[in-house]
Design an enzyme around this catalytic site. Sequence first.
Site, PDB file in Angstrom:
ATOM      1  N   SER A 196       0.852  -1.188   0.000  1.00 16.75           N
ATOM      2  CA  SER A 196       0.000   0.000   0.000  1.00 16.75           C
ATOM      3  C   SER A 196       0.893   1.246   0.000  1.00 16.75           C
ATOM      4  CB  SER A 196      -0.955  -0.031   1.197  1.00 16.75           C
ATOM      5  OG  SER A 196      -1.953   0.952   1.072  1.00 16.75           O
ATOM      6  N   ASP A 267      -9.535 -18.740 -14.624  1.00 12.12           N
ATOM      7  CA  ASP A 267      -8.930 -19.921 -14.004  1.00 12.12           C
ATOM      8  C   ASP A 267      -9.611 -21.232 -14.377  1.00 12.12           C
ATOM      9  OD1 ASP A 267     -11.269 -19.770 -12.501  1.00 12.12           O
ATOM     10  OD2 ASP A 267     -10.271 -19.042 -10.690  1.00 12.12           O
ATOM     11  N   VAL A 269     -12.172 -22.740 -13.013  1.00 11.13           N
ATOM     12  CA  VAL A 269     -12.744 -23.521 -11.914  1.00 11.13           C
ATOM     13  C   VAL A 269     -13.759 -22.684 -11.141  1.00 11.13           C
ATOM     14  CG1 VAL A 269     -10.736 -25.001 -11.603  1.00 11.13           C
ATOM     15  CG2 VAL A 269     -10.864 -22.839 -10.363  1.00 11.13           C
ATOM     16  N   VAL A 273     -13.953 -17.283  -6.869  1.00 15.74           N
ATOM     17  CA  VAL A 273     -12.965 -16.264  -7.232  1.00 15.74           C
ATOM     18  C   VAL A 273     -13.023 -16.018  -8.734  1.00 15.74           C
ATOM     19  CG1 VAL A 273     -10.488 -15.821  -7.459  1.00 15.74           C
ATOM     20  CG2 VAL A 273     -11.393 -16.738  -5.322  1.00 15.74           C
ATOM     21  N   ASP A 415      -8.922  -6.023  -4.729  1.00 14.18           N
ATOM     22  CA  ASP A 415      -8.580  -4.905  -3.849  1.00 14.18           C
ATOM     23  C   ASP A 415      -9.704  -3.876  -3.884  1.00 14.18           C
ATOM     24  OD1 ASP A 415      -7.440  -2.591  -2.643  1.00 14.18           O
ATOM     25  OD2 ASP A 415      -5.433  -3.258  -3.210  1.00 14.18           O
ATOM     26  N   HIS A 453      -6.890  -6.056  -0.361  1.00 10.15           N
ATOM     27  CA  HIS A 453      -5.824  -5.062  -0.240  1.00 10.15           C
ATOM     28  C   HIS A 453      -4.727  -5.574   0.679  1.00 10.15           C
ATOM     29  CE1 HIS A 453      -3.935  -1.204  -0.511  1.00 10.15           C
ATOM     30  NE2 HIS A 453      -3.983  -1.016   0.795  1.00 10.15           N
TER      31      HIS A 453
END
Length: 532
Positions: A196, A267, A269, A273, A415, A453
């Site tokens: 950050s 991805d 899958v 996510v 993020d 983040h």
Amino acid sequence: MRSHRRFRFPRRSAVAFVAALAASLVVVSASGGSAAEREASYPPTKSCGSLMGLSLPRTTVDSAVEDPGDATTPPSCRVTLTVADPVDQGAVTVWVYLPTRTWNGRFQGVGGGGFLGGDPARLIDPLRAGYAAAATDTGHVGNSAEFALDQHGRLNWPGIEDFGHEGIQDMTTAGKAVVAAYYGRHPAYSYFNGCSTGGRQGVMEAQRHPDEYDGILAGAPVINFPEMQTGQLWGQIVMLEQQNPVAPCKFEAAVTAMVDACDTVGDGVRDGVIGEPLACDFDPAALIGRETPCGPITAADVDVMRKIGEGPRRADGGFLWYGLAPGAPFAGLNDTVEVDGRLVGKPFEYDLWWFSLFLAQDRSFDWTSLTYRSFEAFFDQADQMYSDVLGADAPDLSAFQEAGGKMLLWHGKADFGVPFQGTVDYYERVQDRLGSGRTQQFLRLFLAPGVGHCGGGAGPAPADPLGALVKWVEGGKAPRTLEASRVDDGQVTQTRPICMYPFVARWTGWGDANDESAYRCVPGTRLERPRA
């Protein structure tokens, strides 16, 4: 392309500082020795207490105390310094922690976060790993941005400059001097580690002082600090101007729907996510009418969500900065609360500090007075006033490369506060300047799907990015992937490779989808940068 002609202020002479340091220190070995020697432990050649008599330019040794350590932390000598600036009367506190029995011959500068320049608590992990480490408060105590204004309500430029870059440079120079005095030898290698604000500090070191660190690890770096910090308030401005604060559970429902729709993108899958948010083409209009505990999602709600995803724009629709990526939470920057029976916006505290102290320079500034047009004006003001002192967006890193430096950038794709697209933008501008092949010789970017983040989130986070950097610097092994893991209740439940941008990790279709060995890196979607 916006102009980056900025306000400039006198900088202290780093050359003179280093020259004076050389004269004040004992003669030490400049050689790091062989690889085997570097893994050995180097004992100190002085007592901890004797460092109280150390004479360094512009520096007062406030304390030098032996700490006995405990079951997890080795014994150390802990030094506190005050480094003054004779030009503007500013001063920073520097902490240097020195292992008494376990020094690995390396120095680690440690960055801060938010408006916190740094603190000594961040030195414990490096100390445990054998590093001599240093941190600084960059001239102010704590995480508040009150340092931006002096007691008369005027901008405190010495404090802003110390936070921006001067404090870290003071820490680095003084910290290395203390290391050399205590051990009788210079560090074999020096590393900077931050996320950050700490990531920004590291990138800025590479730009301004390219020969100070052999390796820099910069996570979620706030490279374009003025744009990012101003842009964080965008969602609140949208809800204010649209007169439509959106309830938290509607935002949560929207994120759930986005992830469900794009779960296999990138991805391959279903794991909760989005592997490649840049390729997610979810249309928020599909949410209209969806029931939530806060009521049905309306067309007005979707309009707010769409604008937040697009990011800050001028009144004529022109690009200002990047928006919230698909799958990243709205919460944090776009919070709302019920007050007296009606929903109102609740901005992130850091953003209120930024607008009231740095931009309006009025502690009583009322953010609800902002409009699209005044937001745009403040955005331009932020860029003009602070890009030079707080921004780290200069793409010419040739001096850092020529000095032999290596840098790893990493950023979570989920993020909420610092859009990962900004880091990609910077990386590609460096490539534009130096060429892709040359850039990859010393700078590489890794994007972690589902990671928030500096960590957290549903995705596996980098497990040991500093270790990968050390192997690159000292062993010449440039990383093509970073090892990542997800830990639940103290147990590793998932491992995954994080591929070097623009590649993404994709499941091969066989093997355990929770095991890194079942993935290979394939070309991903490149960022579409706004036209100059």
